[in-house]
Scaffold this motif. Structure first.
Motif, PDB file in Angstrom:
ATOM      1  N   PRO A 404      52.012  24.549  23.501  1.00  0.00           N
ATOM      2  CA  PRO A 404      51.662  24.048  24.845  1.00  0.00           C
ATOM      3  C   PRO A 404      50.166  23.747  25.009  1.00  0.00           C
ATOM      4  CG  PRO A 404      53.226  25.855  25.026  1.00  0.00           C
ATOM      5  CD  PRO A 404      52.870  25.752  23.564  1.00  0.00           C
ATOM      6  N   ALA A 405      49.302  24.576  24.467  1.00  0.00           N
ATOM      7  CA  ALA A 405      47.861  24.372  24.658  1.00  0.00           C
ATOM      8  C   ALA A 405      47.419  23.064  23.999  1.00  0.00           C
ATOM      9  CB  ALA A 405      47.084  25.556  24.090  1.00  0.00           C
ATOM     10  N   VAL A 406      47.999  22.770  22.819  1.00  0.00           N
ATOM     11  CA  VAL A 406      47.617  21.544  22.110  1.00  0.00           C
ATOM     12  C   VAL A 406      48.189  20.316  22.830  1.00  0.00           C
ATOM     13  CG1 VAL A 406      47.859  20.252  19.948  1.00  0.00           C
ATOM     14  CG2 VAL A 406      47.361  22.720  19.895  1.00  0.00           C
ATOM     15  N   VAL A 407      49.425  20.425  23.285  1.00  0.00           N
ATOM     16  CA  VAL A 407      50.020  19.304  24.036  1.00  0.00           C
ATOM     17  C   VAL A 407      49.156  19.016  25.262  1.00  0.00           C
ATOM     18  CG1 VAL A 407      51.999  18.554  25.413  1.00  0.00           C
ATOM     19  CG2 VAL A 407      52.365  19.752  23.238  1.00  0.00           C
ATOM     20  N   ALA A 408      48.796  20.075  25.986  1.00  0.00           N
ATOM     21  CA  ALA A 408      47.988  19.889  27.193  1.00  0.00           C
ATOM     22  C   ALA A 408      46.682  19.168  26.864  1.00  0.00           C
ATOM     23  CB  ALA A 408      47.702  21.249  27.840  1.00  0.00           C
ATOM     24  N   ALA A 409      45.955  19.685  25.871  1.00  0.00           N
ATOM     25  CA  ALA A 409      44.637  19.122  25.548  1.00  0.00           C
ATOM     26  C   ALA A 409      44.768  17.684  25.048  1.00  0.00           C
ATOM     27  CB  ALA A 409      43.950  19.991  24.500  1.00  0.00           C
ATOM     28  N   ALA A 410      45.666  17.475  24.076  1.00  0.00           N
ATOM     29  CA  ALA A 410      45.732  16.167  23.412  1.00  0.00           C
ATOM     30  C   ALA A 410      46.362  15.117  24.324  1.00  0.00           C
ATOM     31  CB  ALA A 410      46.513  16.288  22.100  1.00  0.00           C
ATOM     32  N   LEU A 411      47.478  15.477  24.965  1.00  0.00           N
ATOM     33  CA  LEU A 411      48.138  14.492  25.814  1.00  0.00           C
ATOM     34  C   LEU A 411      47.302  14.252  27.088  1.00  0.00           C
ATOM     35  CD1 LEU A 411      50.724  12.777  25.637  1.00  0.00           C
ATOM     36  CD2 LEU A 411      51.875  14.479  27.062  1.00  0.00           C
ATOM     37  N   GLY A 412      46.583  15.304  27.529  1.00  0.00           N
ATOM     38  CA  GLY A 412      45.698  15.160  28.691  1.00  0.00           C
ATOM     39  C   GLY A 412      44.589  14.164  28.415  1.00  0.00           C
ATOM     40  N   GLU A 413      43.988  14.259  27.246  1.00  0.00           N
ATOM     41  CA  GLU A 413      42.922  13.320  26.887  1.00  0.00           C
ATOM     42  C   GLU A 413      43.496  11.920  26.673  1.00  0.00           C
ATOM     43  OE1 GLU A 413      39.712  13.738  26.968  1.00  0.00           O
ATOM     44  OE2 GLU A 413      39.852  15.876  27.482  1.00  0.00           O
ATOM     45  N   LEU A 414      44.660  11.885  26.072  1.00  0.00           N
ATOM     46  CA  LEU A 414      45.310  10.593  25.818  1.00  0.00           C
ATOM     47  C   LEU A 414      45.642   9.892  27.139  1.00  0.00           C
ATOM     48  CD1 LEU A 414      46.435   8.734  23.573  1.00  0.00           C
ATOM     49  CD2 LEU A 414      48.638   9.881  23.848  1.00  0.00           C
ATOM     50  N   ARG A 415      46.097  10.688  28.105  1.00  0.00           N
ATOM     51  CA  ARG A 415      46.409  10.147  29.436  1.00  0.00           C
ATOM     52  C   ARG A 415      45.176   9.434  30.011  1.00  0.00           C
ATOM     53  NH1 ARG A 415      45.202  12.503  34.397  1.00  0.00           N
ATOM     54  NH2 ARG A 415      46.382  11.553  36.098  1.00  0.00           N
ATOM     55  N   LYS A 416      44.013  10.100  29.941  1.00  0.00           N
ATOM     56  CA  LYS A 416      42.785   9.489  30.480  1.00  0.00           C
ATOM     57  C   LYS A 416      42.383   8.253  29.682  1.00  0.00           C
ATOM     58  CE  LYS A 416      40.460  13.463  30.568  1.00  0.00           C
ATOM     59  NZ  LYS A 416      39.314  14.384  30.780  1.00  0.00           N
ATOM     60  N   GLU A 417      42.551   8.362  28.358  1.00  0.00           N
ATOM     61  CA  GLU A 417      42.162   7.244  27.504  1.00  0.00           C
ATOM     62  C   GLU A 417      43.039   6.010  27.784  1.00  0.00           C
ATOM     63  OE1 GLU A 417      39.617   6.878  25.697  1.00  0.00           O
ATOM     64  OE2 GLU A 417      40.166   4.989  24.708  1.00  0.00           O
ATOM     65  N   MET A 418      44.340   6.242  27.942  1.00  0.00           N
ATOM     66  CA  MET A 418      45.237   5.109  28.205  1.00  0.00           C
ATOM     67  C   MET A 418      44.973   4.518  29.587  1.00  0.00           C
ATOM     68  SD  MET A 418      46.439   5.034  25.287  1.00  0.00           S
ATOM     69  CE  MET A 418      47.294   3.476  25.530  1.00  0.00           C
ATOM     70  N   ALA A 419      44.576   5.367  30.531  1.00  0.00           N
ATOM     71  CA  ALA A 419      44.233   4.863  31.867  1.00  0.00           C
ATOM     72  C   ALA A 419      43.019   3.945  31.776  1.00  0.00           C
ATOM     73  CB  ALA A 419      43.962   6.029  32.806  1.00  0.00           C
ATOM     74  N   ARG A 420      42.025   4.340  30.965  1.00  0.00           N
ATOM     75  CA  ARG A 420      40.844   3.484  30.773  1.00  0.00           C
ATOM     76  C   ARG A 420      41.254   2.168  30.123  1.00  0.00           C
ATOM     77  NH1 ARG A 420      37.970   8.596  30.020  1.00  0.00           N
ATOM     78  NH2 ARG A 420      38.785   8.795  27.911  1.00  0.00           N
ATOM     79  N   ARG A 421      42.080   2.253  29.056  1.00  0.00           N
ATOM     80  CA  ARG A 421      42.439   1.029  28.319  1.00  0.00           C
ATOM     81  C   ARG A 421      43.272   0.077  29.163  1.00  0.00           C
ATOM     82  NH1 ARG A 421      43.424   2.781  21.976  1.00  0.00           N
ATOM     83  NH2 ARG A 421      41.629   4.181  21.896  1.00  0.00           N
ATOM     84  N   THR A 422      44.052   0.638  30.069  1.00  0.00           N
ATOM     85  CA  THR A 422      44.910  -0.246  30.883  1.00  0.00           C
ATOM     86  C   THR A 422      44.287  -0.505  32.247  1.00  0.00           C
ATOM     87  OG1 THR A 422      46.203   1.640  31.682  1.00  0.00           O
ATOM     88  CG2 THR A 422      46.998   0.536  29.703  1.00  0.00           C
ATOM     89  N   HIS A 423      43.014  -0.188  32.384  1.00  0.00           N
ATOM     90  CA  HIS A 423      42.265  -0.477  33.620  1.00  0.00           C
ATOM     91  C   HIS A 423      42.962   0.076  34.850  1.00  0.00           C
ATOM     92  CE1 HIS A 423      39.922  -2.949  30.976  1.00  0.00           C
ATOM     93  NE2 HIS A 423      41.010  -3.598  30.612  1.00  0.00           N
TER      94      HIS A 423
END
Lengths: 599, 599
Positions: A404-423
């Motif tokens: 769970p800790a890794v999912v939270a950290a990695a998917l959390g960062e990915l969520r922000k990154e994809m939000a940036r990429r998709t404006h």
């Protein structure tokens, strides 16, 4: 050089308007630009309010024209002259004072200037280390002046609101005692008490609690704090904190008052109307759906837990993770199904930085579903995942299976990154949220014990008191953080004011009464004399102002910041000191014989 | 213990009035006193606003009465009940809430308390070290709460005034570079930069001048400052300063603005109307007539120079002093001619502490003139001295003959002492004065050179520039101090902003360009880029508030002060630190092998 003798500034440069047409003004400022044209000299004169055009001519005043000929960029002038309208042809609509100019009837050159190492203008393309070395010139740039002025306004609005609401600003010491909890202290050797040291405060936490025991009832302070940590981009060795504490108030009352404070500040300084009440989510909710205790809510893109959907599959990677107590979660990226394969490979690498061993993807393209795990999961499961994630044709689903800790950290960062990429991020938005009900403790794998998540004076929720001894991992605290755009603005808690509960909390983190007494002795003694129920919070001011002004670095909202090596590039602090100073302080520098200090 | 659950304070204790009669209130506070009388229990409940009487009876609410029986001094309570008028017989006119009381319909005991080491009341007769150790209890006393609340109000009024007048509060660093001028620095070892040290600021002087070079135009800061000096009664290792700096303003404009600031603060906080303009005297005048650059003008008693009157006498003591360039000055003490001989002998001893070798006296008693120097000076001269001093029958004249510096110091102190003894000082008076035109330099006998009286950035008066090289002892500065009741509230100066004058001043104090560059390098560099004319001042906030509140010690207006050994008796700072901390900072303590630090 001339002097100001007999002249008294009548207006700031940027505040002269057409209303002053025909009137005499006296202005002071710096030469932003000089142009010679058609026998006239045009000078753009700048002060902290803006720029105005001054025109010198031998026809207006001979002496001043001669001086104007000597003038160069950043010279300091005082100007006396009449305000008049510009010729139509020379009107500059981009300048607030662009329709007027000042006829130079008298010029005094108050000081000269060397050519500055960079232009005094916004968006200047110059290395930050040069800006920091010549900070006094960097601060002449309008955007830096605006930052500091807004910073003043924020603090002033805070003080107005808190004063009106019965808070007293009380100064607490900066020469304190070192406490072993928390971050590394800055130490100050004592001359009068050989071998002893003060510590600069990491926060006024203990003092503000003592002020509550003193019956001060409502305290605040805009306080300087210090942490000797290795610096990240948004950290400074010294920083400013709005620190508050209040007695006899419930968590609900504290949250409401804080919301009103924030509303007042944003309204006063930015004219922005924060919608109250600010939304509230629990820590559990934040972690479950955003993988972060400071989620950026300018966009949605929540996690979907697909563990149950994939529990029964043949796919070994998912299965082994689930069997070990892990989980599988997914995000749905709207309209990004056409992502190139190379970008997908890059994303695998990206989540790897946060500990994820892999990334599974499903592209719901208009031409059909593409997924590298299709053959393992089967189309039915893939479709079911899409349904669970609310995916539509054109969307991309990204999945991570891990602890769970890794999912939270990695998917959390990915969520922000994809939000940036998709404006997906509206940069003009202020998305506030409270995060409530933090866990009291977190398990420290290294020390094999629970440690306090906030600090050991945080009060546990009443309904969890029974679990302090039996199930500390599920005790939640009366703690709250205020989050803005994915950044923790500040946080706090109700404090423990009853000694028996304090002792039980100390015990839960493995602190014996003796240890506790050694660490917090005087505070614990104070609690024996009638401590009121109390709680408070603290806000990082530098960060708050940075977010308000949409700046990328806190160094842009601090007058004289330090670099990541904790160096002031302008004054070159820290520096060497005389051996005599060290002797008076009863200390030696390890490298003294290596001539690191002046003899 | 009970909790606040479901209760929300409706009023502060001291703010309940007869207007609330018949209404229900909810109060929180500390038990100041409990009395049992006629089957009732009376509790005086205290918070920061005052005290109110609460009455519990089994007839009102049984449960609360039982709790009231357990209650002791400094217990923390929440009370719900109806406000009612007291019986005539129990009205207490000395208490603001003395006509009303609260019927206890519900009592919650929020916390218990050990018996405090001293009574929580004003004018408590307890050793200050006990007060400081239990500062959180000392601060419960109404007078200490008032001090801190007034301190808040003073700072708030300052900020309001300065904000309205276009000043921005800008924070400057506290981790600075050590400069060898001035008092001893507190040093902070750097972990990241081995062998190097920060210094805590003695004042933000350099930074505020840099902000003027930045074009910030009007700066202020209520700033923490640090000086590692041996402490006198009115000094603290850390203190608070109102620091101001402004550009393009004349001395006259700065003085006027400062007067308005003071007027605003005294009006807002004390309701006291300072008569403007504040009187102005020169440094020469102050020294000549009061022997001090911070004269107490709550009374007159000026010095009379009688050197010329006694120059021709046979009296060897006077003559030899005069021949060596000394002087003879006198004060006239109204109505004190009947002073006993023993008191006169005591005065001789008193002035001896300030370096005077003797004290001559003349008593113009109703029974005739008595003087120990009558036979040396003769009656004519004695009469002439009386005339010069404006003496009348019943007055006492005291004379000191010595070097000017000794006469100033000894007669200046004697003047204040005689004012105290003759009850000449109106303790309710605020006597302000500006002291202007300080000398630029004073001669340092030890170093055989001139040194800057304020600091080397203070601007000399324009008319004295010519004397910088030829007669530095007679160069006066554009420097000003604001004095209140014989105490320097603050002071400042116009600064040198032109490099050629700065170099000449450095030269006058024997500083080579290389030395100057090493000491002030970055500031001098900054001055090359268009420094505006600027000046400012700084006020000692602790002292100002002490004077405003008529307190004798600055420790009474500081929440958590330190003792004369720079120790915080409550937290026991400074303390020992772990060797690991020292190793990280690359320092050793001299006495480390003597086990002065923890291993």
């Amino acid at each position: 050089m001339d002097t100001m003798e007999g002249l008294s500034r009548s207006h700031y440069c940027g505040e002269v308007t057409e209303a002053e047409k025909g009137k005499e003004v006296i202005l002071c400022g710096w030469v932003e630009r000089r142009r010679d044209h058609g026998g006239l000299i045009f000078i753009d004169l700048r002060d902290r309010t803006g720029v105005i055009q001054v025109v010198a001519s031998p026809d207006y005043e001979e002496q001043s024209f001669k001086k104007a000929e000597q003038v160069r960029t950043e010279y300091v002038l005082a100007i006396r002259g009449e305000v008049r309208m510009r010729d139509e042809a020379t009107v500059n609509q981009k300048m607030p004072t662009g329709t007027i100019e000042v006829r130079c009837d008298e010029m005094r050159i108050l000081n000269s200037s060397k050519t500055p190492p960079f232009y005094i203008e916004d968006n200047v393309d110059v290395d930050e280390s040069i800006r920091l070395k010549y900070r006094y010139l960097d601060l002449r740039r309008p955007e830096m002046q605006k930052n500091l002025i807004m910073r003043h306004r924020v603090k002033h609005a805070m003080r107005e609101f808190l004063d009106k609401n019965g808070f007293f600003e009380i100064e607490t010491p900066e020469l304190c005692k070192s406490t072993p909890e928390g971050a590394r202290d800055y130490l100050v050797p004592s001359r009068v008490n050989p071998g002893k040291f003060y510590a600069l405060p990491q926060s006024p936490q203990l003092f503000k609690q003592l002020l509550m025991i003193s019956g001060m009832d409502r305290y605040f302070q805009i306080a300087r704090c210090f942490r000797d940590e290795d610096l990240r981009a948004d950290r400074q060795p010294e920083f400013t904190q709005l620190d508050m504490e209040m007695s006899f108030m419930s968590q609900e009352q504290i949250l409401q008052l804080t919301e009103q404070l924030m509303h007042y500040i944003f309204e006063e300084v930015l004219g922005h109307d924060i919608q109250l009440p600010i939304q509230r989510i629990t820590w559990d909710y934040a972690m479950k759906y955003y993988g972060s205790d400071k989620p950026d809510l300018r966009f949605d893109m929540k996690f979907t837990d697909i563990t149950e959907l994939v529990r029964g599959t043949e796919f070994k990677v998912f299965r082994s993770v689930i069997e070990k107590g892990g989980q599988v979660k997914a995000i749905n990226v709207k309209g990004y199904s056409q992502i190139p394969r190379r970008e997908l490979d890059g994303l695998v690498e990206y989540v790897g930085h946060y500990g994820a061993k892999g990334l599974a993807w499903i592209c719901f393209t208009p031409d059909g579903i593409k997924s590298q795990v299709m053959k393992f999961l089967g189309e039915d499961t893939i479709q079911a995942i899409g349904t669970a994630c609310g995916s539509e044709t054109g969307d991309l689903v990204l999945m991570i299976a891990d602890k769970p800790a890794v999912v939270a950290a990695a998917l959390g960062e990915l969520r922000k990154e994809m939000a940036r990429r998709t404006h997906l991020i509206d940069e003009n938005k202020f998305a506030f949220t409270w995060v409530l009900d933090f866990p009291m403790f977190e398990y420290n794998e290294e020390e094999k014990r629970y440690v306090a998540m906030h600090h050991p004076f945080t009060a546990p929720r009443d309904e969890d008191l029974d679990k302090l001894e039996t199930d500390p991992g599920h005790v939640y605290a009366k703690a709250y953080d205020l989050v803005l755009n994915g950044v923790e603005l500040g946080g706090g808690s109700l404090r423990i004011y009853q000694q028996d509960i304090q002792q039980r909390v100390f015990k839960a983190i493995g602190l014996t009464p003796e240890d506790a007494n050694e660490k917090f002795g005087f505070l614990l003694r104070a609690f024996e004399y009638g401590a009121p129920p109390h709680g408070g919070l603290a806000f990082g001011l530098d960060r708050m102002i940075m977010l308000m002004l949409k700046r990328k670095s806190i160094r842009d909202v601090i007058a004289f910041p330090k670099t990541q090596n904790a160096i002031d590039q302008m004054s070159e602090a820290p520096g060497e000191v005389a051996v005599k100073q060290l002797r008076e302080l009863h200390i030696h520098v390890d490298a003294e014989d290596k001539n690191l200090v002046k003899k």
